[in-house]
Design a protein around this motif. Structure first.
Motif, PDB file in Angstrom:
ATOM      1  N   ASP A 167      34.050  30.534  31.215  1.00  0.00           N
ATOM      2  CA  ASP A 167      32.830  29.664  31.593  1.00  0.00           C
ATOM      3  C   ASP A 167      33.057  29.252  33.092  1.00  0.00           C
ATOM      4  O   ASP A 167      32.478  28.406  33.606  1.00  0.00           O
ATOM      5  CB  ASP A 167      33.118  28.386  30.834  1.00  0.00           C
ATOM      6  CG  ASP A 167      34.518  27.471  30.921  1.00  0.00           C
ATOM      7  OD1 ASP A 167      35.368  28.371  31.632  1.00  0.00           O
ATOM      8  OD2 ASP A 167      34.522  26.343  30.463  1.00  0.00           O
ATOM      9  N   ARG A 168      33.867  30.060  33.798  1.00  0.00           N
ATOM     10  CA  ARG A 168      34.122  30.226  35.338  1.00  0.00           C
ATOM     11  C   ARG A 168      33.766  31.172  36.110  1.00  0.00           C
ATOM     12  O   ARG A 168      33.703  32.509  35.626  1.00  0.00           O
ATOM     13  CB  ARG A 168      35.381  30.042  35.446  1.00  0.00           C
ATOM     14  CG  ARG A 168      36.124  28.517  34.952  1.00  0.00           C
ATOM     15  CD  ARG A 168      35.482  27.257  35.773  1.00  0.00           C
ATOM     16  NE  ARG A 168      35.487  27.087  37.068  1.00  0.00           N
ATOM     17  CZ  ARG A 168      36.506  26.675  37.571  1.00  0.00           C
ATOM     18  NH1 ARG A 168      37.568  26.371  36.846  1.00  0.00           N
ATOM     19  NH2 ARG A 168      36.939  26.575  38.903  1.00  0.00           N
ATOM     20  N   ALA A 169      33.033  31.159  37.108  1.00  0.00           N
ATOM     21  CA  ALA A 169      32.879  32.140  37.925  1.00  0.00           C
ATOM     22  C   ALA A 169      34.305  32.473  38.889  1.00  0.00           C
ATOM     23  O   ALA A 169      35.015  31.865  39.033  1.00  0.00           O
ATOM     24  CB  ALA A 169      31.710  31.598  39.210  1.00  0.00           C
ATOM     25  N   TYR A 170      34.049  33.828  39.374  1.00  0.00           N
ATOM     26  CA  TYR A 170      35.086  34.666  40.127  1.00  0.00           C
ATOM     27  C   TYR A 170      34.811  34.900  41.354  1.00  0.00           C
ATOM     28  O   TYR A 170      33.614  35.313  41.556  1.00  0.00           O
ATOM     29  CB  TYR A 170      35.704  35.853  39.136  1.00  0.00           C
ATOM     30  CG  TYR A 170      36.597  35.279  38.054  1.00  0.00           C
ATOM     31  CD1 TYR A 170      37.949  35.383  38.090  1.00  0.00           C
ATOM     32  CD2 TYR A 170      35.762  35.327  36.938  1.00  0.00           C
ATOM     33  CE1 TYR A 170      38.387  35.114  36.823  1.00  0.00           C
ATOM     34  CE2 TYR A 170      36.603  34.956  35.632  1.00  0.00           C
ATOM     35  CZ  TYR A 170      38.103  34.946  35.718  1.00  0.00           C
ATOM     36  OH  TYR A 170      38.518  34.741  34.610  1.00  0.00           O
ATOM     37  N   ASP A 171      35.788  34.784  42.305  1.00  0.00           N
ATOM     38  CA  ASP A 171      35.421  35.604  43.461  1.00  0.00           C
ATOM     39  C   ASP A 171      35.710  37.013  43.621  1.00  0.00           C
ATOM     40  O   ASP A 171      36.314  37.476  42.615  1.00  0.00           O
ATOM     41  CB  ASP A 171      36.241  34.718  44.705  1.00  0.00           C
ATOM     42  CG  ASP A 171      37.797  34.819  44.623  1.00  0.00           C
ATOM     43  OD1 ASP A 171      38.413  35.509  43.876  1.00  0.00           O
ATOM     44  OD2 ASP A 171      38.296  33.857  45.306  1.00  0.00           O
ATOM     45  N   ASP A 172      35.911  37.513  44.878  1.00  0.00           N
ATOM     46  CA  ASP A 172      36.018  39.044  44.887  1.00  0.00           C
ATOM     47  C   ASP A 172      37.238  39.535  44.445  1.00  0.00           C
ATOM     48  O   ASP A 172      37.573  40.429  43.969  1.00  0.00           O
ATOM     49  CB  ASP A 172      35.513  39.287  46.360  1.00  0.00           C
ATOM     50  CG  ASP A 172      33.998  39.550  46.685  1.00  0.00           C
ATOM     51  OD1 ASP A 172      33.409  39.102  45.609  1.00  0.00           O
ATOM     52  OD2 ASP A 172      33.800  39.531  47.615  1.00  0.00           O
ATOM     53  N   ALA A 173      38.398  38.514  44.811  1.00  0.00           N
ATOM     54  CA  ALA A 173      39.702  38.828  44.350  1.00  0.00           C
ATOM     55  C   ALA A 173      40.284  38.435  43.112  1.00  0.00           C
ATOM     56  O   ALA A 173      41.172  38.840  42.694  1.00  0.00           O
ATOM     57  CB  ALA A 173      40.727  38.071  45.385  1.00  0.00           C
ATOM     58  N   GLY A 174      39.289  38.082  42.249  1.00  0.00           N
ATOM     59  CA  GLY A 174      39.357  37.546  40.876  1.00  0.00           C
ATOM     60  C   GLY A 174      40.098  36.220  40.641  1.00  0.00           C
ATOM     61  O   GLY A 174      40.708  35.975  39.748  1.00  0.00           O
ATOM     62  N   PHE A 175      39.978  35.299  41.585  1.00  0.00           N
ATOM     63  CA  PHE A 175      40.423  34.120  41.593  1.00  0.00           C
ATOM     64  C   PHE A 175      39.219  33.259  41.161  1.00  0.00           C
ATOM     65  O   PHE A 175      38.002  33.566  41.460  1.00  0.00           O
ATOM     66  CB  PHE A 175      41.075  33.589  42.839  1.00  0.00           C
ATOM     67  CG  PHE A 175      42.284  34.197  42.913  1.00  0.00           C
ATOM     68  CD1 PHE A 175      43.618  33.413  42.345  1.00  0.00           C
ATOM     69  CD2 PHE A 175      42.517  35.156  44.070  1.00  0.00           C
ATOM     70  CE1 PHE A 175      44.753  34.033  42.723  1.00  0.00           C
ATOM     71  CE2 PHE A 175      43.922  35.635  44.230  1.00  0.00           C
ATOM     72  CZ  PHE A 175      44.896  35.360  43.319  1.00  0.00           C
ATOM     73  N   LEU A 176      39.352  32.079  40.598  1.00  0.00           N
ATOM     74  CA  LEU A 176      38.274  31.123  40.214  1.00  0.00           C
ATOM     75  C   LEU A 176      37.611  30.581  41.248  1.00  0.00           C
ATOM     76  O   LEU A 176      38.353  30.163  42.254  1.00  0.00           O
ATOM     77  CB  LEU A 176      38.757  29.952  39.046  1.00  0.00           C
ATOM     78  CG  LEU A 176      39.398  30.516  37.841  1.00  0.00           C
ATOM     79  CD1 LEU A 176      39.839  29.208  37.174  1.00  0.00           C
ATOM     80  CD2 LEU A 176      38.345  31.301  36.968  1.00  0.00           C
ATOM     81  N   VAL A 177      36.184  30.502  41.146  1.00  0.00           N
ATOM     82  CA  VAL A 177      35.628  29.958  42.634  1.00  0.00           C
ATOM     83  C   VAL A 177      35.988  28.369  42.472  1.00  0.00           C
ATOM     84  O   VAL A 177      36.022  27.636  41.019  1.00  0.00           O
ATOM     85  CB  VAL A 177      34.094  30.058  42.263  1.00  0.00           C
ATOM     86  CG1 VAL A 177      33.300  29.395  43.365  1.00  0.00           C
ATOM     87  CG2 VAL A 177      33.799  31.659  42.495  1.00  0.00           C
TER      88      VAL A 177
END
Length: 248
Positions: A171-181
């Motif tokens: 249920d979370r969006a990710y940034d390009d490095a694979g961390f949670l937004v």
């Protein structure tokens, strides 16, 4: 294909204060991350949650945090590596003592809140947590966030003789490095059940996700974190479990 295991943070009530819907969530997950008293919970809540997990044959994990009841463990505290080792070991020991009284045991460790986020950014902190868990048992895996590159975490765990479990989020969006937004940014949390179930299925099938900028992102995951704090999310948990069971 090895089935992706569902985990949920539970046992986070405290005294007369109630949080979450553990009775509705625990029957549908494989792993129960039980709060150990530093960010939430108390001995009564911990023991009753252990009983509930045992009743539904759900494996128990310790969910240690910074000593921050007022902030629910979501505030970073300035602790030395030795202090981190000790607070992890202290909370793990407390939960294990209650587990033994109920004829069960802790099978893994997942840090909570700010402690979890901080260990993903600070290698010294991650190593301190690994050592804290190892001081109790080198056989207990540590659950950490899966990112686009897990190589450093794997190398560190190998150096310490420890095992890792990699976690992803439906249920979370990710940034390009694979961390949670960050939750401070728009669209950081998925609310549409169809979107959540689709992301869970893609992770289970080892298919790429799209980051918040549209970049293809591959996540290595052993377990998927789900939340059950309202009726809508509980319904999503049930559907995710059914989808994973169908995938085998």
């Amino acid at each position: 294909m090895t089935q992706l295991l569902l985990n949920a943070d539970v046992g986070e009530s405290f005294g007369a204060w109630r949080m979450g819907q553990d009775e509705a969530v625990i029957p549908h997950v494989h792993l129960a991350n039980i709060a150990c008293g530093f960010h939430a919970s108390d001995p009564d809540v911990m023991r009753s949650t252990i009983r509930l997990a045992k009743q539904h044959q759900v494996k128990i994990g310790a969910h240690p945090a910074y000593p921050d009841l007022q902030g629910f463990g979501r505030r970073s505290l300035q602790c030395s590596p030795e202090q981190i080792e000790n607070l992890v070991l202290y909370q793990l020991g407390a939960l294990q003592g209650l587990c033994r009284a109920e004829g069960t045991e802790v099978t893994y460790v997942k840090p909570h809140g700010a402690l979890y986020n901080d260990m993903m950014k600070n290698e010294e902190l991650l190593r301190a947590i690994l050592r804290g868990v190892k001081a109790y048992s080198e056989h207990l895996p540590l659950m950490i966030m899966s990112t686009a590159d897990n190589s450093r975490a794997k190398a560190m765990a190998e150096e310490e003789g420890m095992k890792l479990m990699f976690e992803a989020f439906a249920d979370r969006a990710y940034d390009d490095a694979g961390f949670l937004v960050s939750r401070r940014l728009p669209n950081a949390v998925h609310h549409n059940p169809e979107t959540i179930i689709e992301q869970a299925t893609r992770i289970a099938l080892k298919q790429p996700l799209l980051s918040n900028t549209g970049k293809s992102l591959h996540l290595e995951a052993d377990t998927l974190c789900v939340h059950g704090d309202n009726e809508e999310s509980i319904a999503a948990v049930k559907r995710i479990r059914a989808a994973l069971d169908e995938l085998g």
